[in-house]
Scaffold this active site. Structure first.
Site: not given
Ligand code: GAR
Length: 209
Positions: A116, A118, A74, A100, A183
């Site tokens: 970020n 979420h 990491r 990650r 999002e």
């Molecule tokens: C999204 O829903 C984002 O919020 C989530 O992964 C997806 C990525 O979608 N992120 C997490 O869960 C982070 N902990 P994308 O590749 O289409 O943007």
């Protein structure tokens, strides 16, 4: 410490992703359509060579690089990511489906300058598979959170949240899709707020000035 938003210079975004990259595409579209100004995408980085988001970056003619994490320690991988972000002169790091956990060294390399997104209303449902967790818990309102990244997972200061209603007939797929629509609106708006510099952090609270 927070992001340096000196007048006249575009804030250079470094997008980190691990998968399809729809949030990255939404950010790029917002810049293109001028809904999000004062920023440019400096580079798109992924820990996975097969990430759909890298292909999207290639098609858009944006700089991109895969730094595979598989088989790498990491700390070693994060050091390579930090070096790449430095090489592309990145000011603000945007995690967009980057699956990650960052080392404290990574967080410390960009103080107050890592965001970020979420797919839950934090602090409810941190971690993975959170849309399923929210549905199974029986919540009536779900949503997404854009937050600064600190050393704890899904924990930093919240910039903004968007909600969706959970319908009786929702499945993990339909709820995830509804949240994703929010999002795609929330992330460009949160970036705009942060690069405006018109805020201060009071305790855990992001407040406009
Ligand atoms: C999204 O829903 C984002 O919020 C989530 O992964 C997806 C990525 O979608 N992120 C997490 O869960 C982070 N902990 P994308 O590749 O289409 O943007």
């Amino acid at each position: 410490m927070s992001l340096d938003v000196s007048q006249g210079k575009l804030v250079r975004l470094g997008i980190l992703l691990s998968g399809r990259g729809s949030n990255f595409v939404a950010i790029a579209a917002a810049i293109e359509e001028r809904g999000l100004s004062g920023v440019e995408i400096a580079v798109v980085l992924s820990n996975r060579e097969d990430a759909g988001g890298l292909e999207a970056a290639r098609v858009m003619g944006l700089p991109w690089r895969a730094i595979p994490s598989k088989g790498m320690k990491r700390a070693e991988h994060d050091a390579a990511m930090i070096a790449a972000l430095g090489e592309f002169d990145v000011d603000l790091v945007c995690l967009a489906g980057y699956m990650r956990v960052l080392t404290p060294e990574f967080v410390g390399a960009f103080p107050g300058a890592i965001l970020n997104i979420h797919p839950s209303l934090l602090p409810a449902f941190a971690g993975l598979e959170v849309q399923r967790a929210a549905l199974e818990y029986g919540v009536k309102v779900a949503g997404c959170t854009v937050h600064f990244v600190d050393e704890a997972v899904d924990h930093g200061v919240i910039v903004l949240q968007r909600t969706v209603d959970v319908a009786d007939e929702d499945t993990v797929e339909t709820l995830s899709a509804k949240i994703l629509v929010e999002e795609h609106r929330a992330y460009p708006e949160a970036i705009a707020r942060v690069v405006s510099g018109q805020y201060r952090v009071v305790g855990r609270r992001y407040v406009k000035v």
